[in-house]
Design a protein around this motif. Sequence first.
Motif, short mmCIF file in Angstrom:
data_model
loop_
_atom_site.label_atom_id
_atom_site.label_comp_id
_atom_site.label_asym_id
_atom_site.label_seq_id
_atom_site.Cartn_x
_atom_site.Cartn_y
_atom_site.Cartn_z
N ASP A 1 45.37 -14.04 62.57
CA ASP A 1 44.83 -13.90 63.91
C ASP A 1 43.30 -13.96 63.84
O ASP A 1 42.64 -12.96 63.56
CB ASP A 1 45.29 -12.58 64.54
CG ASP A 1 44.76 -12.45 65.97
OD1 ASP A 1 44.25 -13.45 66.51
OD2 ASP A 1 44.86 -11.34 66.54
N LEU B 1 39.18 -13.52 67.30
CA LEU B 1 37.76 -13.13 67.38
C LEU B 1 36.90 -13.92 66.40
O LEU B 1 35.76 -14.27 66.70
CB LEU B 1 37.61 -11.64 67.08
CG LEU B 1 38.00 -10.66 68.18
CD1 LEU B 1 37.95 -9.24 67.66
CD2 LEU B 1 37.06 -10.82 69.37
N GLY C 1 44.63 -15.80 73.57
CA GLY C 1 45.08 -15.28 72.29
C GLY C 1 46.50 -14.76 72.34
O GLY C 1 47.30 -14.98 71.42
N THR C 2 46.82 -14.05 73.41
CA THR C 2 48.16 -13.48 73.52
C THR C 2 49.21 -14.59 73.52
O THR C 2 50.21 -14.51 72.80
CB THR C 2 48.28 -12.63 74.79
OG1 THR C 2 47.32 -11.58 74.72
CG2 THR C 2 49.67 -12.04 74.93
N HIS D 1 38.09 -19.09 74.42
CA HIS D 1 37.45 -18.38 75.53
C HIS D 1 36.76 -17.08 75.11
O HIS D 1 36.29 -16.32 75.96
CB HIS D 1 38.40 -18.18 76.72
CG HIS D 1 39.59 -17.29 76.46
ND1 HIS D 1 40.68 -17.27 77.30
CD2 HIS D 1 39.87 -16.39 75.48
CE1 HIS D 1 41.56 -16.39 76.86
NE2 HIS D 1 41.10 -15.84 75.76
N LYS D 2 36.68 -16.81 73.81
CA LYS D 2 35.85 -15.69 73.34
C LYS D 2 34.61 -16.30 72.67
O LYS D 2 33.78 -16.86 73.34
CB LYS D 2 36.65 -14.79 72.40
CG LYS D 2 37.74 -14.01 73.16
CD LYS D 2 38.53 -13.12 72.25
CE LYS D 2 39.64 -12.41 73.03
NZ LYS D 2 40.71 -11.96 72.13
N HIS E 1 46.35 -6.84 66.64
CA HIS E 1 46.28 -6.78 68.10
C HIS E 1 47.67 -6.48 68.69
O HIS E 1 48.68 -6.94 68.15
CB HIS E 1 45.76 -8.12 68.63
CG HIS E 1 45.36 -8.08 70.06
ND1 HIS E 1 46.26 -8.25 71.09
CD2 HIS E 1 44.15 -7.86 70.65
CE1 HIS E 1 45.62 -8.16 72.25
NE2 HIS E 1 44.33 -7.93 72.02
C1 LIG Z 1 41.48 -10.84 72.32
C2 LIG Z 1 42.34 -10.78 71.13
C3 LIG Z 1 43.67 -11.20 71.20
C4 LIG Z 1 44.36 -11.52 72.50
O1 LIG Z 1 43.72 -12.57 73.19
P1 LIG Z 1 43.74 -12.68 74.77
O2 LIG Z 1 42.90 -13.89 74.99
O3 LIG Z 1 43.16 -11.42 75.34
O4 LIG Z 1 45.14 -12.89 75.20
C5 LIG Z 1 44.38 -11.22 70.01
N1 LIG Z 1 43.82 -10.85 68.85
C6 LIG Z 1 42.55 -10.43 68.77
C7 LIG Z 1 41.97 -10.03 67.43
C8 LIG Z 1 41.76 -10.37 69.90
O5 LIG Z 1 40.50 -9.94 69.84
#
Ligand SMILES: *Cc1c(COP(=O)(O)O)cnc(C)c1O
Length: 444
Positions: free
Chosen positions: A208, A211, A101-102, A244-245, A135
């Motif tokens: 974003d 999640l 995500g980052t 990956h979430k 985030h």
């Molecule tokens: C986890 C998350 C991110 C960042 O993702 P990473 O995979 O940890 O780099 C960004 N935005 C939200 C809402 C998240 O939950």
Amino acid sequence: MKNRVALPEKGCRKSQLLEELAQRKGVDADWRHGRSWSLVYYGGDEHDAFLKQAYSTYFSENGVSPTAFPSVARLEAEVVSMVLSLLGGRGEEVGTMSSGGTESILLAMKAYRDWAVDSGMASGELEILVPESAHPAFLKAAHYLGLRPRPVALRDDFRASPEDAERKLTARTICIVASAPSYPQGVVDPIADLGAIAQRAGVGLHVDACLGGFVLPFMGRLGYQVPPFDFSVPGVTSISADLHKNGYAAKGASAVLYRNANLRSYQFFVTGDWPGGLYGSTTMIGTRPGGAVAAAWAALMRLGIEGYTEQARRGLEVARRLMDGIRAIPGLFVIGEPDMTVFAFGAHELDIFSIAERLQGMGWRMDRQHRPNALHMIATSNHEQSVDAFLDDLQRAVVEEQAHPRAVDGENPQMLYGVTSEIPADMDPVDYMRQQMGKVYDLS
Ligand SMILES: *Cc1c(COP(=O)(O)O)cnc(C)c1O
């Protein structure tokens, strides 16, 4: 166990090393039994074993070179296409994978920056409008890319205020940020309103959905009212969604998607100016693990619409049971009206962080946050096994806290991203954190 601080003269036995690695994990969060609420999205042993097989099929391949490994590029293109089909893609939309995500967020912010500079639409110190619930990756992106983040206030329901976003627009604004849902309170921002504002101003709107990208699209089938958040909303110009979430892929996999190929082209880096010849890289990192791409592809194909809908159904049911249970404990409250499986809860008169300490003593790993002080939870299917035990322990922790309350010390949210630590009263929390981050690497 002693630290290994230099290479051994002779290589060790494989079995000994594997045993040592297994042993080292003993100090870590217990995600398998549903006793922590973030960081690991566990689809069960069978799914994990399958992901590992897919990953190891592409263990050595390097996604940095689509000419050497056209099959990795094709898998990535198929992953992007499948994710676009979930998130309102109509044909013009494109994307890439990234390591998480980052990185997806860093890439999107870079694309907006370079697009704005190239088109001459903004100049000076470029700005991004970042809701207070977004985030920290957006602040990190601003930090790395030389952008100025301007905070957007939240409404009483913890959703980003469109009025405040509109007020904060300037000639230097390049994009507005929204979350679907936000990490802290699990609510989806008013994306249609923000899209209209972005369109009128001629700036981007990044959603974003790290999640929500693999939960929200399936909720309609389950009878939930889901606010529109994807490319079907006019004005949305890019989306991040983490494979990956809630995508149940292996770690190192996210998707970053754009309204059109022109915007995406600003994500890419190319140089002809080195002895190795023309070098192009689509994302931030150079060498890219083929395994993460293959495992993401395998997860999407294995679960399909049905599998993800079932994961969503189970996660939402766990969240409902947790929130109902928490609301039934006198003195506790759930913050706002969470839209899916992510939420936080606080306490009216007790110190919620002291309750967290008690829970931790009972074997739960709790994530802290502030504004207001609260504990954070991400519900998944894997927590079906632990909901009742958690609510029993929470009830017990509250009763114990009522009997022996710790003084509420107001504004001193002693927390790292997920972990507490005692911050010395005379130290700035940010300085303290920076020092602690260095200590992580200290073996002495
Ligand atoms: C986890 C998350 C991110 C960042 O993702 P990473 O995979 O940890 O780099 C960004 N935005 C939200 C809402 C998240 O939950």
